[in-house]
Design a protein around this motif. Structure first.
Motif, PDB file in Angstrom:
ATOM      1  N   GLN A   1       0.835  -1.197   0.000  1.00  0.00           N
ATOM      2  CA  GLN A   1       0.000   0.000   0.000  1.00  0.00           C
ATOM      3  C   GLN A   1       0.870   1.247   0.000  1.00  0.00           C
ATOM      4  O   GLN A   1       1.963   1.274   0.552  1.00  0.00           O
ATOM      5  CB  GLN A   1      -0.872   0.015   1.250  1.00  0.00           C
ATOM      6  N   VAL A   2       0.360   2.285  -0.647  1.00  0.00           N
ATOM      7  CA  VAL A   2       1.018   3.577  -0.623  1.00  0.00           C
ATOM      8  C   VAL A   2      -0.065   4.640  -0.594  1.00  0.00           C
ATOM      9  O   VAL A   2      -1.111   4.490  -1.223  1.00  0.00           O
ATOM     10  CB  VAL A   2       1.968   3.756  -1.834  1.00  0.00           C
ATOM     11  N   GLN A   3       0.171   5.682   0.166  1.00  0.00           N
ATOM     12  CA  GLN A   3      -0.738   6.810   0.236  1.00  0.00           C
ATOM     13  C   GLN A   3      -0.095   7.991  -0.483  1.00  0.00           C
ATOM     14  O   GLN A   3       1.103   8.260  -0.298  1.00  0.00           O
ATOM     15  CB  GLN A   3      -1.045   7.184   1.690  1.00  0.00           C
ATOM     16  N   LEU A   4      -0.894   8.695  -1.273  1.00  0.00           N
ATOM     17  CA  LEU A   4      -0.406   9.806  -2.084  1.00  0.00           C
ATOM     18  C   LEU A   4      -1.172  11.077  -1.729  1.00  0.00           C
ATOM     19  O   LEU A   4      -2.414  11.056  -1.664  1.00  0.00           O
ATOM     20  CB  LEU A   4      -0.591   9.501  -3.574  1.00  0.00           C
ATOM     21  N   VAL A   5      -0.450  12.166  -1.523  1.00  0.00           N
ATOM     22  CA  VAL A   5      -1.079  13.437  -1.187  1.00  0.00           C
ATOM     23  C   VAL A   5      -0.492  14.526  -2.079  1.00  0.00           C
ATOM     24  O   VAL A   5       0.714  14.820  -1.990  1.00  0.00           O
ATOM     25  CB  VAL A   5      -0.872  13.807   0.290  1.00  0.00           C
ATOM     26  N   GLU A   6      -1.349  15.114  -2.916  1.00  0.00           N
ATOM     27  CA  GLU A   6      -0.912  16.179  -3.818  1.00  0.00           C
ATOM     28  C   GLU A   6      -1.024  17.538  -3.131  1.00  0.00           C
ATOM     29  O   GLU A   6      -1.845  17.744  -2.240  1.00  0.00           O
ATOM     30  CB  GLU A   6      -1.772  16.219  -5.087  1.00  0.00           C
TER      31      GLU A   6
ATOM     32  N   PHE B   1       9.176   3.692  -1.778  1.00  0.00           N
ATOM     33  CA  PHE B   1       8.864   4.609  -2.868  1.00  0.00           C
ATOM     34  C   PHE B   1       9.624   4.279  -4.140  1.00  0.00           C
ATOM     35  O   PHE B   1       9.095   4.432  -5.240  1.00  0.00           O
ATOM     36  CB  PHE B   1       9.192   6.032  -2.386  1.00  0.00           C
ATOM     37  N   THR B   2      10.822   3.806  -4.002  1.00  0.00           N
ATOM     38  CA  THR B   2      11.706   3.702  -5.158  1.00  0.00           C
ATOM     39  C   THR B   2      11.243   2.681  -6.183  1.00  0.00           C
ATOM     40  O   THR B   2      11.656   2.734  -7.330  1.00  0.00           O
ATOM     41  CB  THR B   2      13.136   3.344  -4.710  1.00  0.00           C
ATOM     42  N   GLY B   3      10.368   1.761  -5.805  1.00  0.00           N
ATOM     43  CA  GLY B   3       9.917   0.752  -6.749  1.00  0.00           C
ATOM     44  C   GLY B   3       8.694   1.126  -7.540  1.00  0.00           C
ATOM     45  O   GLY B   3       8.203   0.330  -8.345  1.00  0.00           O
ATOM     46  N   PHE B   4       8.196   2.329  -7.350  1.00  0.00           N
ATOM     47  CA  PHE B   4       6.962   2.737  -7.998  1.00  0.00           C
ATOM     48  C   PHE B   4       7.194   3.578  -9.244  1.00  0.00           C
ATOM     49  O   PHE B   4       7.992   4.518  -9.234  1.00  0.00           O
ATOM     50  CB  PHE B   4       6.093   3.550  -7.034  1.00  0.00           C
ATOM     51  N   ASN B   5       6.476   3.224 -10.314  1.00  0.00           N
ATOM     52  CA  ASN B   5       6.302   4.131 -11.428  1.00  0.00           C
ATOM     53  C   ASN B   5       5.267   5.181 -10.995  1.00  0.00           C
ATOM     54  O   ASN B   5       4.297   4.848 -10.301  1.00  0.00           O
ATOM     55  CB  ASN B   5       5.763   3.392 -12.647  1.00  0.00           C
ATOM     56  N   LEU B   6       5.466   6.419 -11.411  1.00  0.00           N
ATOM     57  CA  LEU B   6       4.604   7.507 -10.947  1.00  0.00           C
ATOM     58  C   LEU B   6       4.066   8.292 -12.123  1.00  0.00           C
ATOM     59  O   LEU B   6       4.771   8.489 -13.121  1.00  0.00           O
ATOM     60  CB  LEU B   6       5.406   8.429 -10.035  1.00  0.00           C
TER      61      LEU B   6
ATOM     62  N   ALA C   1      -0.481   9.367  -9.365  1.00  0.00           N
ATOM     63  CA  ALA C   1      -0.803   7.953  -9.326  1.00  0.00           C
ATOM     64  C   ALA C   1       0.474   7.141  -9.243  1.00  0.00           C
ATOM     65  O   ALA C   1       1.543   7.601  -9.669  1.00  0.00           O
ATOM     66  CB  ALA C   1      -1.598   7.561 -10.564  1.00  0.00           C
ATOM     67  N   ALA C   2       0.349   5.921  -8.708  1.00  0.00           N
ATOM     68  CA  ALA C   2       1.517   5.066  -8.535  1.00  0.00           C
ATOM     69  C   ALA C   2       1.204   3.636  -8.944  1.00  0.00           C
ATOM     70  O   ALA C   2       0.082   3.144  -8.738  1.00  0.00           O
ATOM     71  CB  ALA C   2       1.987   5.103  -7.080  1.00  0.00           C
ATOM     72  N   LYS C   3       2.190   2.989  -9.508  1.00  0.00           N
ATOM     73  CA  LYS C   3       2.088   1.577  -9.899  1.00  0.00           C
ATOM     74  C   LYS C   3       3.412   0.908  -9.601  1.00  0.00           C
ATOM     75  O   LYS C   3       4.462   1.346 -10.082  1.00  0.00           O
ATOM     76  CB  LYS C   3       1.766   1.470 -11.387  1.00  0.00           C
ATOM     77  N   TRP C   4       3.337  -0.156  -8.810  1.00  0.00           N
ATOM     78  CA  TRP C   4       4.561  -0.905  -8.517  1.00  0.00           C
ATOM     79  C   TRP C   4       5.078  -1.523  -9.799  1.00  0.00           C
ATOM     80  O   TRP C   4       4.322  -2.026 -10.619  1.00  0.00           O
ATOM     81  CB  TRP C   4       4.280  -1.961  -7.459  1.00  0.00           C
ATOM     82  N   ARG C   5       6.417  -1.503  -9.960  1.00  0.00           N
ATOM     83  CA  ARG C   5       7.031  -2.048 -11.169  1.00  0.00           C
ATOM     84  C   ARG C   5       6.602  -3.471 -11.425  1.00  0.00           C
ATOM     85  O   ARG C   5       6.361  -4.217 -10.471  1.00  0.00           O
ATOM     86  CB  ARG C   5       8.558  -1.978 -11.021  1.00  0.00           C
ATOM     87  N   PRO C   6       6.514  -3.892 -12.690  1.00  0.00           N
ATOM     88  CA  PRO C   6       6.683  -3.096 -13.896  1.00  0.00           C
ATOM     89  C   PRO C   6       5.378  -2.425 -14.288  1.00  0.00           C
ATOM     90  O   PRO C   6       4.356  -2.604 -13.628  1.00  0.00           O
ATOM     91  CB  PRO C   6       7.080  -4.160 -14.908  1.00  0.00           C
ATOM     92  N   ILE C   7       5.401  -1.686 -15.371  1.00  0.00           N
ATOM     93  CA  ILE C   7       4.200  -1.066 -15.891  1.00  0.00           C
ATOM     94  C   ILE C   7       4.240  -1.184 -17.410  1.00  0.00           C
ATOM     95  O   ILE C   7       5.253  -0.925 -18.036  1.00  0.00           O
ATOM     96  CB  ILE C   7       4.069   0.402 -15.439  1.00  0.00           C
TER      97      ILE C   7
ATOM     98  N   SER D   1      -5.860   3.173 -16.045  1.00  0.00           N
ATOM     99  CA  SER D   1      -6.124   1.858 -15.464  1.00  0.00           C
ATOM    100  C   SER D   1      -4.850   1.082 -15.148  1.00  0.00           C
ATOM    101  O   SER D   1      -4.911   0.058 -14.454  1.00  0.00           O
ATOM    102  CB  SER D   1      -7.006   1.031 -16.406  1.00  0.00           C
ATOM    103  N   SER D   2      -3.712   1.560 -15.617  1.00  0.00           N
ATOM    104  CA  SER D   2      -2.445   0.892 -15.307  1.00  0.00           C
ATOM    105  C   SER D   2      -1.975   1.176 -13.887  1.00  0.00           C
ATOM    106  O   SER D   2      -1.103   0.477 -13.371  1.00  0.00           O
ATOM    107  CB  SER D   2      -1.356   1.336 -16.283  1.00  0.00           C
ATOM    108  N   PHE D   3      -2.542   2.187 -13.262  1.00  0.00           N
ATOM    109  CA  PHE D   3      -2.086   2.618 -11.942  1.00  0.00           C
ATOM    110  C   PHE D   3      -3.015   2.108 -10.849  1.00  0.00           C
ATOM    111  O   PHE D   3      -4.223   2.059 -11.007  1.00  0.00           O
ATOM    112  CB  PHE D   3      -1.983   4.145 -11.906  1.00  0.00           C
ATOM    113  N   ASP D   4      -2.422   1.741  -9.728  1.00  0.00           N
ATOM    114  CA  ASP D   4      -3.165   1.131  -8.632  1.00  0.00           C
ATOM    115  C   ASP D   4      -3.513   2.103  -7.505  1.00  0.00           C
ATOM    116  O   ASP D   4      -4.482   1.883  -6.778  1.00  0.00           O
ATOM    117  CB  ASP D   4      -2.341  -0.016  -8.023  1.00  0.00           C
TER     118      ASP D   4
END
Length: 125
Positions: A1-6, A29-34, A97-103, A110-113
């Motif tokens: 899980q990851v929480q994102l705050v803009e 954080f480092t494993g996420f595509n953003l 948005a964030a998606k754990w590698r790969p993407i 829809s690619s982002f979780d």
């Protein structure tokens, strides 16, 4: 899980600049595509920019190429969107948005979780 705050949205005149930030907490954080997406009233959510989990690859929508820059600071668990030469048509709610590698398709929502709550950007003419 990851929480994102803009943060960083606001009202700006055409031609001005804003820098959006998205702070992440939770999983490494480092494993996420953003990515950054935006949604204007009555329109579908659209791709703006994305950056790979390595930071080595960036993607941009044609409409923002040359004006917006996406970057990440892994030490601060933050992704940024520097927006220059803003236009009224850039007005929208901006989401990170964030998606754990790969993407496979970083331009597709829809690619982002994981998604932030959004920040409003309004560009006046």
């Amino acid at each position: 899980q990851v929480q994102l705050v803009e943060s960083g949205g606001g009202l700006v005149q055409a031609g001005g600049s804003l820098r959006l930030s998205c702070a992440a907490s939770g999983r490494t954080f480092t494993g996420f595509n953003l990515g950054w997406f935006r949604q204007a009233p009555g329109k579908e959510r659209e791709f703006v920019a994305a950056i790979s989990w390595t930071g080595g690859t960036t993607y941009y929508a044609d409409s923002v190429k040359g004006r917006f820059t996406i970057s990440r600071d892994n030490a601060k668990n933050t992704v940024y969107l520097q927006m220059n030469s803003l236009k009224p048509e850039d007005t929208a709610v901006y989401y990170c948005a964030a998606k754990w590698r790969p993407i496979a398709t970083p331009r597709t929502p829809s690619s982002f979780d994981y998604w932030g709550q959004g920040t409003q950007v309004t560009v006046s003419s």
